[in-house]
Design a protein around this motif. Structure first.
Motif: not given
Length: 247
Positions: A1-12, A50-56
């Motif tokens: 399986m090829s690699p992928s990247f799952r990123l979550v982020y919060v509103p704003g 998710a692999d990483a997140g832009l969080v508060r």
């Protein structure tokens, strides 16, 4: 399986620039981008959805690693005809007579909320903005959320002496993958040829010799492939260094 990247982020938070750079540098690694409520972002990371997140901030530093990115200015959102629009910035004391709405998804860590409390807390920031537009109260939020929920009949002013919200890139400490390191490099502004982060393979010795003109012992190579200088070079002239016989 090829690699992928799952990123979550919060509103704003606006990750568009970083996503664009990712797609340019790593076209073979799909990036899945998902916006989630502030409280859900950390749970997605905790559950490995998710692999990483832009969080508060804050996050639990016993579970997550985090790189603080920036701290936002705090503002108060008011109707355009509100008295505080006459000044450049507002203090909490200026809101003493106002109902200050406190939504359940508030991202500011208040010790004491300024102003007068509402009878009920709105469910979301978006709901609170609707109440401000209806003249029911005012709302204190990070600047990015004021811009996200912008309306022509509302405006905002900086609020001094108020808690601020910091945004960070976070990931599980036990899930620091190559893809996470690649995204860290993009967020930190590393160039595509940077040697920081993911370990780069060593150049072949032959390539290094060709580029530098020296072999692995440090001797300079001649045009014919031989070596010059150093202990590995050609034998020294035995006549050099002997005193000349006087006539």
């Amino acid at each position: 399986m090829s690699p992928s990247f799952r990123l979550v982020y919060v509103p704003g938070v606006m990750p568009d620039k970083w996503v664009r750079i990712w797609n340019e540098r790593l076209p073979g690694v799909p990036l899945t981008l998902t916006q989630v409520p502030p409280g859900e972002a950390v749970e997605r990371l905790r559950d490995r959805d998710a692999d990483a997140g832009l969080v508060r901030m804050p996050v639990d530093r016993t579970v997550f690693s985090a790189i603080p990115l920036y701290t936002e200015q705090t503002v108060v959102v008011v109707p355009r005809d509100h008295l505080v629009t006459a000044v450049d910035e507002v203090s909490p004391e200026d809101l003493a007579d106002d109902i200050v709405l406190h939504p359940l998804d508030d991202v500011l860590d208040w010790d004491t909320l300024p102003g007068r409390p509402a009878l009920e807390r709105p469910a979301t920031t978006a709901d609170a903005v609707e109440l401000v537009a209806a003249g029911i109260g005012v709302l204190v939020v990070p600047l990015s959320l004021a811009r996200l929920h912008h309306r022509k009949d509302l405006t905002h002013r900086p609020l001094t002496d108020a808690p601020a919200s910091s945004v960070a890139l976070a990931w599980r400490e036990d899930a620091h993958t190559d893809q996470v390191e690649d995204f860290i490099g993009i967020v930190r502004g590393r160039t595509v040829n940077s040697t920081r982060g993911r370990k780069q393979p060593d150049r072949a010795p032959q390539e290094k010799e060709r580029r530098t003109g020296r072999d692995r012992a440090g001797n300079r190579r001649t045009a014919g492939g031989g070596r010059r200088g150093g202990t590995g070079g050609a034998a020294r002239n035995p006549r050099r260094g002997k005193p000349r016989r006087r006539s």
